[in-house]
Motif scaffolding. Structure first.
Motif, PDB file in Angstrom:
ATOM      1  N   GLU A  46       0.836  -1.208   0.000  1.00 28.80           N
ATOM      2  CA  GLU A  46       0.000   0.000   0.000  1.00 28.80           C
ATOM      3  C   GLU A  46       0.866   1.251   0.000  1.00 28.80           C
ATOM      4  OE1 GLU A  46      -3.328   2.189   2.800  1.00 28.80           O
ATOM      5  OE2 GLU A  46      -3.037   0.036   3.010  1.00 28.80           O
ATOM      6  N   GLN A  47       1.933   1.261   0.801  1.00 28.71           N
ATOM      7  CA  GLN A  47       2.850   2.408   0.841  1.00 28.71           C
ATOM      8  C   GLN A  47       3.594   2.545  -0.481  1.00 28.71           C
ATOM      9  OE1 GLN A  47       3.168   4.819   3.182  1.00 28.71           O
ATOM     10  NE2 GLN A  47       1.361   3.832   4.009  1.00 28.71           N
ATOM     11  N   TYR A  48       4.012   1.414  -1.047  1.00 31.86           N
ATOM     12  CA  TYR A  48       4.685   1.394  -2.344  1.00 31.86           C
ATOM     13  C   TYR A  48       3.768   1.981  -3.416  1.00 31.86           C
ATOM     14  CZ  TYR A  48       5.974  -0.713  -6.827  1.00 31.86           C
ATOM     15  OH  TYR A  48       6.259  -0.911  -8.154  1.00 31.86           O
ATOM     16  N   ASP A  49       2.515   1.532  -3.438  1.00 34.99           N
ATOM     17  CA  ASP A  49       1.546   1.996  -4.420  1.00 34.99           C
ATOM     18  C   ASP A  49       1.308   3.500  -4.279  1.00 34.99           C
ATOM     19  OD1 ASP A  49      -0.200   1.358  -6.594  1.00 34.99           O
ATOM     20  OD2 ASP A  49      -1.895   1.541  -5.217  1.00 34.99           O
ATOM     21  N   LEU A  50       1.170   3.978  -3.056  1.00 29.98           N
ATOM     22  CA  LEU A  50       0.990   5.405  -2.803  1.00 29.98           C
ATOM     23  C   LEU A  50       2.195   6.192  -3.307  1.00 29.98           C
ATOM     24  CD1 LEU A  50      -0.517   7.820  -1.561  1.00 29.98           C
ATOM     25  CD2 LEU A  50       0.562   7.227   0.619  1.00 29.98           C
ATOM     26  N   GLU A  51       3.380   5.712  -3.035  1.00 27.34           N
ATOM     27  CA  GLU A  51       4.598   6.392  -3.486  1.00 27.34           C
ATOM     28  C   GLU A  51       4.659   6.435  -5.013  1.00 27.34           C
ATOM     29  OE1 GLU A  51       8.113   8.557  -3.184  1.00 27.34           O
ATOM     30  OE2 GLU A  51       6.645   8.081  -1.628  1.00 27.34           O
ATOM     31  N   CYS A  52       4.206   5.375  -5.676  1.00 32.70           N
ATOM     32  CA  CYS A  52       4.163   5.369  -7.144  1.00 32.70           C
ATOM     33  C   CYS A  52       3.238   6.460  -7.659  1.00 32.70           C
ATOM     34  CB  CYS A  52       3.711   4.002  -7.664  1.00 32.70           C
ATOM     35  SG  CYS A  52       4.934   2.703  -7.487  1.00 32.70           S
TER      36      CYS A  52
END
Length: 86
Positions: A46-52
């Protein structure tokens, strides 16, 4: 298998590694480790996706040009506050 299992156990060091992954700053082995972790950890994914999403938005905003009327309005305002020195 993830070492945190989406239980909120991932720390700032793990997130730093994910940022390095996004920046392309890891070795092939490290990339594989991060991919495996993201596959098994919903919190980190979820954090990775948000950062993307954030990176896409920042990149897009850096390539868009301001409309001429906005540029002119800003320059007019600057000149009205601080007259050009002769």
């Amino acid at each position: 298998m993830s070492d945190c299992q989406g239980l909120g156990d991932c720390d700032d060091a793990r997130m730093q590694r994910i940022y390095e992954y996004l920046d392309g700053a890891l070795t092939h082995d490290d990339i594989a480790e991060i991919k495996d972790h993201l596959d098994g950890c919903p919190d980190c994914f979820e954090q990775y996706d948000l950062e993307c999403v954030i990176r896409v938005m920042v990149k897009r905003s850096c390539t868009e040009a301001a409309p001429e009327n906005l540029k002119n309005a800003i320059l007019d305002r600057i000149h009205s506050i601080r007259p050009v020195e002769a």
